[in-house]
Design a protein around this motif. Structure first.
Motif, PDB file in Angstrom:
ATOM      1  N   GLU A   1      92.261  94.356  30.800  1.00 56.22           N
ATOM      2  CA  GLU A   1      91.818  94.408  32.193  1.00 56.22           C
ATOM      3  C   GLU A   1      90.682  95.418  32.294  1.00 56.22           C
ATOM      4  OE1 GLU A   1      94.833  96.256  34.823  1.00 56.22           O
ATOM      5  OE2 GLU A   1      96.047  96.385  32.989  1.00 56.22           O
ATOM      6  N   ILE A   2      89.806  95.163  33.263  1.00 54.72           N
ATOM      7  CA  ILE A   2      88.643  96.031  33.459  1.00 54.72           C
ATOM      8  C   ILE A   2      88.968  97.051  34.532  1.00 54.72           C
ATOM      9  CG2 ILE A   2      86.213  96.117  34.131  1.00 54.72           C
ATOM     10  CD1 ILE A   2      85.974  93.223  33.118  1.00 54.72           C
ATOM     11  N   LEU A   3      88.752  98.317  34.211  1.00 56.74           N
ATOM     12  CA  LEU A   3      88.977  99.407  35.147  1.00 56.74           C
ATOM     13  C   LEU A   3      87.638 100.012  35.542  1.00 56.74           C
ATOM     14  CD1 LEU A   3      91.819 101.206  33.162  1.00 56.74           C
ATOM     15  CD2 LEU A   3      92.103  99.414  34.880  1.00 56.74           C
ATOM     16  N   ARG A   4      87.608 100.596  36.704  1.00 59.12           N
ATOM     17  CA  ARG A   4      86.390 101.310  37.079  1.00 59.12           C
ATOM     18  C   ARG A   4      86.417 102.683  36.432  1.00 59.12           C
ATOM     19  NH1 ARG A   4      84.371 100.274  43.254  1.00 59.12           N
ATOM     20  NH2 ARG A   4      83.784  98.096  42.952  1.00 59.12           N
ATOM     21  N   PRO A   5      85.292 103.138  35.923  1.00 58.07           N
ATOM     22  CA  PRO A   5      85.264 104.483  35.339  1.00 58.07           C
ATOM     23  C   PRO A   5      85.592 105.523  36.402  1.00 58.07           C
ATOM     24  CG  PRO A   5      83.042 103.576  35.562  1.00 58.07           C
ATOM     25  CD  PRO A   5      83.976 102.465  35.864  1.00 58.07           C
TER      26      PRO A   5
ATOM     27  N   VAL B   1      80.720 104.186  47.216  1.00 57.31           N
ATOM     28  CA  VAL B   1      79.555 104.150  48.103  1.00 57.31           C
ATOM     29  C   VAL B   1      78.810 102.831  47.940  1.00 57.31           C
ATOM     30  CG1 VAL B   1      77.266 105.155  48.521  1.00 57.31           C
ATOM     31  CG2 VAL B   1      79.269 106.641  48.277  1.00 57.31           C
ATOM     32  N   ILE B   2      78.543 102.446  46.697  1.00 56.82           N
ATOM     33  CA  ILE B   2      77.802 101.204  46.452  1.00 56.82           C
ATOM     34  C   ILE B   2      78.571 100.012  47.006  1.00 56.82           C
ATOM     35  CG2 ILE B   2      76.849  99.682  44.665  1.00 56.82           C
ATOM     36  CD1 ILE B   2      76.411 102.150  42.936  1.00 56.82           C
ATOM     37  N   ASP B   3      79.892 100.057  46.858  1.00 59.34           N
ATOM     38  CA  ASP B   3      80.740  98.941  47.263  1.00 59.34           C
ATOM     39  C   ASP B   3      80.872  98.832  48.775  1.00 59.34           C
ATOM     40  OD1 ASP B   3      81.987  96.818  46.118  1.00 59.34           O
ATOM     41  OD2 ASP B   3      83.940  97.782  45.890  1.00 59.34           O
ATOM     42  N   GLN B   4      81.058  99.975  49.455  1.00 58.49           N
ATOM     43  CA  GLN B   4      81.435  99.936  50.871  1.00 58.49           C
ATOM     44  C   GLN B   4      80.356 100.458  51.812  1.00 58.49           C
ATOM     45  OE1 GLN B   4      85.291 101.775  51.368  1.00 58.49           O
ATOM     46  NE2 GLN B   4      86.110 100.796  49.531  1.00 58.49           N
TER      47      GLN B   4
ATOM     48  N   TRP C   1      74.577  93.796  42.820  1.00 57.43           N
ATOM     49  CA  TRP C   1      75.983  94.240  42.794  1.00 57.43           C
ATOM     50  C   TRP C   1      76.910  93.102  43.226  1.00 57.43           C
ATOM     51  CZ3 TRP C   1      78.431  98.449  40.953  1.00 57.43           C
ATOM     52  CH2 TRP C   1      79.725  98.722  41.413  1.00 57.43           C
ATOM     53  N   ASP C   2      76.525  92.417  44.325  1.00 58.59           N
ATOM     54  CA  ASP C   2      77.340  91.299  44.817  1.00 58.59           C
ATOM     55  C   ASP C   2      77.340  90.137  43.823  1.00 58.59           C
ATOM     56  OD1 ASP C   2      77.950  92.710  47.088  1.00 58.59           O
ATOM     57  OD2 ASP C   2      76.413  91.751  48.330  1.00 58.59           O
ATOM     58  N   ASP C   3      76.155  89.864  43.253  1.00 62.69           N
ATOM     59  CA  ASP C   3      76.072  88.773  42.270  1.00 62.69           C
ATOM     60  C   ASP C   3      76.963  89.036  41.073  1.00 62.69           C
ATOM     61  OD1 ASP C   3      74.327  87.424  43.856  1.00 62.69           O
ATOM     62  OD2 ASP C   3      72.540  87.807  42.643  1.00 62.69           O
ATOM     63  N   GLN C   4      76.992  90.292  40.627  1.00 57.71           N
ATOM     64  CA  GLN C   4      77.823  90.625  39.468  1.00 57.71           C
ATOM     65  C   GLN C   4      79.287  90.308  39.725  1.00 57.71           C
ATOM     66  OE1 GLN C   4      77.612  91.658  36.293  1.00 57.71           O
ATOM     67  NE2 GLN C   4      75.430  91.229  36.448  1.00 57.71           N
TER      68      GLN C   4
END
Length: 735
Positions: free
Chosen positions: A73-77, A114-117, A140-143
């Motif tokens: 699974e991928i975690l956020r750093p 911040v980037i997300d919200q 960011w959204d495309d990713q």
């Protein structure tokens, strides 16, 4: 063996398999000093990402300890340093390593939140304005959406390498398209064929015997046939090939074929008895575009050939005398015949091998038409061929695309029947490279009053694209053909020229050695072991040829391989030659390939938006990780490739012989081993040898060389152009 859990941040992707997703990663794990090697199947992992891995340790006999992953699974750093690496890895277009440091310096551990919200807060960072912010937010959204598509594909057994292409085609509708009709992928998305689309469809529960599947499969078989050079297929062969591919009944395939015909996507053409005997079937099937191209090419050539010449022949002898008196040596009888026909007939072909005077003839024909006050246009299918034509004639020459004023923004070729070319005479060099579609577009733009002269070597490999236009025109006997056979005295000094003709005639080449201070231009070095051949190719390109002949190892030397795969196939040769010739410099790694500034690369397919075409070559000028693009200098201009488009180019230190058509290089190195036996054909070897201008080096086994020289069996291409031209009655023409 008990499963373990391992967490860490991806330091680099050592290898990423495009088809199965199998990857080798180097992971930085907290508490371990050295990087950990991780192997398994992953969905487009990017350096900087944090992974939680479930698997077990094993020891590889060659590479040592590895962690074999079963699931992950991928975690956020969650550390500032980890976030900085993650953002600066090239994951988000518009954020490179330096910009990542600036952003993290402002927002610290809250950066991703911040980037997300609250992405508008990025305007607080120096260097980010509204335009850049908009790009970052979109990337960011495309990713996130691309990852959804990738996970969906992975769930259904498809490699992640196709996800970006699918998303680029359908955007936010990607998952809807995949679920409603995955067979659309085979028709809409470049690089995704029926096999991949069918795998998705079957996984989603689509019926194996559905008519929709049969349509997609038949369409795929016809496209695959076009890739192999066929303009059409006999109906029975199409059904056999589709039945083998789909493992479904002929009845279902017949329904699919009729549905395609009803939609106008394919054309079913019944054959006359004579043609049916030649094709061994009573009907052939075309993709609609190829049927239009072939029938219209035949119609245009017939009409042009029947139209009267615009220039009177009364002063012909005077013009010929004036032109030939300016040449450095007299023309041979066949050359005189060719120039006379060029001035008196509307459509003709001049063909011949190297050293037979084609270039001299073209210069003389241009001079003759110029003396008569006529406008001459010179064209060739590729940029390199057009440049060489311009240099040898002293007149401007253009690629066919440029001559026809191709513009992606304006919808394609701007020159056509409504806006024809203004030339009185059109000379097309390297005409053996004209495929069915390009010939169609060219002739659409030729006025009926224009004279058309095709110049080329019919003994070379046929065009990369579908069709065999030059050979078919000659075979039709509908127009005059002059075949030049005499090698002129100045050309006889070249073993390249002599051996090209020996190979064409089925004779073993002769090769030289250094005599006094004069170097030969043709060598054969005998080596039987492919590994020895590989080592010698590297030595020749990196040291021996540059040292002895004073040639640049990247710009001037081209390795030509009969095949892509194998020890001395183009793919492996590129890997070893890149390490030898361009080992350092700014680079980016994608799907296990390293693209480095200074690399020699080649375009793999036509990209009309970028105005680059199959076979165009250039050098990587810049790697821009922040904007996620590579810039390649091709023919004096910079062409940008997004990282997601890197499958359009490949390294070109070594290329296949097919891809070298229309080009000449100061030196060519041609490895020949028996592993290449499938491709060892006389016209392939002949084409390879004629690419060399100053030096040709063959190396490999004598047996492989003999196989190539003796094998004159030509691959049959299904095309009816010759029959159409031979059967056509010229229309009545009034002036």
């Amino acid at each position: 063996m008990a499963a373990e859990i391992l967490e860490g941040q991806v330091e680099r992707v050592t290898y990423a398999g495009e088809e199965d997703g199998y990857s080798v990663l180097r992971l930085r794990v907290r508490g371990r000093r050295d990087l950990v090697t991780v192997v398994g199947s992953f969905v487009s992992v990017t350096p900087g990402e944090v992974l939680r891995l479930h698997g077990f340790w094993r020891r590889h006999p060659k590479y040592g300890p590895q962690f074999r992953v079963d699931q992950y699974e991928i975690l956020r750093p969650d550390t500032v340093q980890g976030i900085c690496k993650y953002l600066g890895s090239g994951l988000i277009k518009g954020i490179g390593p330096e910009m990542a440091k600036r952003i993290v310096k402002v927002f610290g551990a809250a950066t991703l939140e911040v980037i997300d919200q609250k992405p508008e807060r990025l305007l607080e960072v120096e260097g980010i304005g509204p335009k850049r912010l908009s790009g970052i937010v979109k990337a960011w959204d495309d990713q996130k959406e691309i990852r959804e598509v990738m996970i969906f594909l992975k769930t259904h057994g498809v490699s992640a390498s196709h996800a970006t292409r699918i998303f680029k085609q359908y955007g936010k509708d990607s998952l809807t398209v995949l679920q409603e009709n995955p067979y659309r992928l085979a028709m809409d998305v470049s690089g995704i064929g029926f096999v991949t689309a069918d795998k998705i469809a079957r996984s989603l529960g689509f019926d194996r015997d559905s008519v929709r599947r049969a349509q997609a499969g038949l369409h795929y078989v016809l496209f695959k046939a076009a890739d192999d050079g066929h303009v059409c297929l006999p109906r029975a062969q199409l059904l056999r090939d589709a039945e083998k591919l789909l493992e479904t009944s002929v009845q279902v395939l017949e329904q699919g074929l009729q549905a395609l015909a009803a939609d106008g996507r394919v054309i079913l053409e019944p054959l006359s008895d004579a043609v049916a005997r030649a094709v061994a079937d009573t009907e052939v099937v075309y993709l609609r575009g190829y049927h239009v191209a072939e029938t219209q090419t035949a119609a245009r050539l017939t009409t042009i050939g029947a139209w009267p010449k615009r220039f009177p022949s009364a002063s012909l002898d005077k013009v010929l005398s004036a032109v030939t008196s300016q040449l450095p040596f007299p023309l041979a009888p066949l050359q005189m015949e060719a120039i006379r026909k060029a001035l008196t007939e509307k459509v003709m072909v001049i063909t011949g091998g190297p050293g037979t005077g084609k270039t001299t003839l073209v210069r003389a024909i241009c001079a003759a038409y110029k003396r008569m006050g006529a406008r001459v246009a010179l064209a060739a299918p590729t940029g390199r061929a057009a440049k060489r034509l311009s240099e040898t004639t002293g007149q401007e020459a253009a690629t066919v695309h440029r001559l026809l004023e191709f513009s992606p923004a304006a919808g394609g070729f701007q020159r056509n029947e409504q806006k024809p070319l203004t030339a009185d005479c059109l000379i097309v060099d390297e005409a053996s490279m004209l495929d069915a579609l390009l010939a169609h577009h060219l002739l659409k733009a030729v006025s009926s009053r224009t004279t058309v002269i095709f110049v080329g070597d019919v003994d070379q490999l046929p065009s990369v694209g579908a069709g065999n236009v030059l050979k078919d025109i000659i075979a039709s006997e509908a127009f005059s053909v002059v075949r030049l056979t005499e090698i002129f005295r100045q050309a006889q000094k070249s073993l390249i020229v002599v051996n090209a003709h020996r190979i064409r005639e089925g004779s073993f080449p002769i090769y030289g050695s250094t005599q006094g201070e004069r170097l030969s231009d043709f060598y054969f070095i005998e080596k039987d072991d492919p590994e020895d051949v590989l080592r010698l190719v590297v030595e020749l390109c990196s040291r021996r040829i540059p040292g002895r002949f004073h040639l640049d190892p990247v710009e001037d030397i081209q390795v030509l391989s009969p095949m892509h795969r194998g020890v001395v196939g183009a793919q492996h040769l590129n890997e070893v030659l890149q390490k030898a010739l361009n080992p350092r410099g700014r680079a980016v790694e994608r799907a296990g390939r390293i693209y480095r500034v200074g690399d020699k690369v080649m375009q793999l397919r036509n990209n009309y938006d970028k105005e680059v075409f199959n076979g165009d070559m250039g050098r990587i000028d810049a790697v821009d990780e922040e904007n996620q693009e590579i810039r390649v200098r091709m023919d004096g201009r910079l062409v940008s490739y997004d990282f997601s488009e890197l499958d359009e180019i490949t390294h070109a230190y070594a290329v296949s012989v097919h891809k070298s058509q229309g080009s000449e290089y100061p030196a060519v190195v041609i490895p020949l081993v028996t592993q290449h036996y499938v491709m060892l054909q006389r016209n392939l070897l002949y084409t390879a040898v004629t690419r060399g201008r100053k030096l040709v080096v063959l190396l490999g086994s004598r047996k492989a060389l003999a196989m190539a020289v003796r094998n004159d069996r030509l691959q049959k291409r299904y095309t009816l152009l010759a029959h159409r031209l031979a059967a056509r009655t010229p229309p009545s023409v009034s002036v």
